[in-house]
Design a protein around this motif. Structure first.
Motif, short mmCIF file in Angstrom:
data_model
loop_
_atom_site.label_atom_id
_atom_site.label_comp_id
_atom_site.label_asym_id
_atom_site.label_seq_id
_atom_site.Cartn_x
_atom_site.Cartn_y
_atom_site.Cartn_z
N CYS A 38 41.84 29.61 35.93
CA CYS A 38 41.57 28.21 35.58
C CYS A 38 40.08 27.88 35.46
CB CYS A 38 42.20 27.30 36.63
SG CYS A 38 41.42 27.42 38.27
N LEU A 39 39.21 28.67 36.09
CA LEU A 39 37.77 28.43 36.15
C LEU A 39 37.41 27.12 36.86
CD1 LEU A 39 36.61 29.75 32.67
CD2 LEU A 39 36.42 30.89 34.88
N HIS A 44 42.97 30.51 42.18
CA HIS A 44 42.55 31.57 43.10
C HIS A 44 42.63 32.97 42.50
CE1 HIS A 44 41.96 29.04 46.66
NE2 HIS A 44 42.85 28.27 46.06
N ALA A 45 42.67 33.08 41.18
CA ALA A 45 42.65 34.40 40.54
C ALA A 45 41.35 35.14 40.82
CB ALA A 45 42.85 34.26 39.03
N CYS A 46 40.28 34.38 41.01
CA CYS A 46 38.95 34.98 41.20
C CYS A 46 38.54 35.03 42.66
CB CYS A 46 37.93 34.18 40.40
SG CYS A 46 37.76 32.48 40.97
N LEU A 56 36.40 32.89 49.07
CA LEU A 56 36.05 31.81 48.16
C LEU A 56 36.39 32.18 46.73
CD1 LEU A 56 33.18 32.99 46.93
CD2 LEU A 56 32.30 32.06 49.02
N CYS A 57 36.40 31.19 45.89
CA CYS A 57 36.69 31.40 44.47
C CYS A 57 35.37 31.63 43.74
CB CYS A 57 37.42 30.19 43.89
SG CYS A 57 39.08 30.00 44.56
N ALA A 58 35.23 32.80 43.15
CA ALA A 58 33.97 33.18 42.49
C ALA A 58 33.63 32.27 41.32
CB ALA A 58 34.04 34.63 42.02
N HIS A 73 33.64 41.52 48.59
CA HIS A 73 34.81 42.40 48.47
C HIS A 73 35.75 41.83 47.42
CE1 HIS A 73 33.68 44.66 52.06
NE2 HIS A 73 33.27 43.50 52.53
N LEU A 74 36.03 42.66 46.41
CA LEU A 74 36.91 42.25 45.32
C LEU A 74 38.34 42.62 45.66
CD1 LEU A 74 34.70 43.65 42.45
CD2 LEU A 74 34.70 41.31 43.37
N PHE A 75 39.27 41.79 45.22
CA PHE A 75 40.69 42.04 45.41
C PHE A 75 41.29 42.48 44.09
CE2 PHE A 75 39.78 38.65 48.52
CZ PHE A 75 40.07 39.35 49.68
N SER A 76 42.34 43.24 44.15
CA SER A 76 43.07 43.63 42.95
C SER A 76 44.46 43.03 43.03
CB SER A 76 43.14 45.15 42.85
OG SER A 76 43.89 45.53 41.74
#
Length: 80
Positions: A38-39, A44-46, A56-58, A73-76
């Protein structure tokens, strides 16, 4: 204004950024792709996690300026 060393994990990529610089822009400069939806911080995709455990949301976050280095830390998520 001093720079912050930003480390993206699990990629183990480090790049310098200015405090307050948009997190997605810093990731892009580092060659890191953070998925977005959604940007606006709603989907919460980011979502990423900082080394202190804060999630947090990047897409709506800037690089914190309260310390000289941070680890993101990035999530997949296979859905995104």
């Amino acid at each position: 204004m001093s720079k912050v060393a930003v480390k993206f994990m699990p990629n183990d990529v480090v790049i310098e950024a200015a405090p307050g610089e948009p997190m997605l822009e810093v990731a892009r400069r580092a060659g890191i792709m953070i998925p977005t939806g959604c940007l606006m911080g709603s989907c919460h995709a980011c979502e990423v996690e900082l080394d202190d455990g804060e999630s947090l949301c990047a897409c709506i976050a800037g690089i914190p300026g309260d310390r000289p280095e941070i680890t993101i830390h990035l999530f997949s998520d296979p859905v995104w």
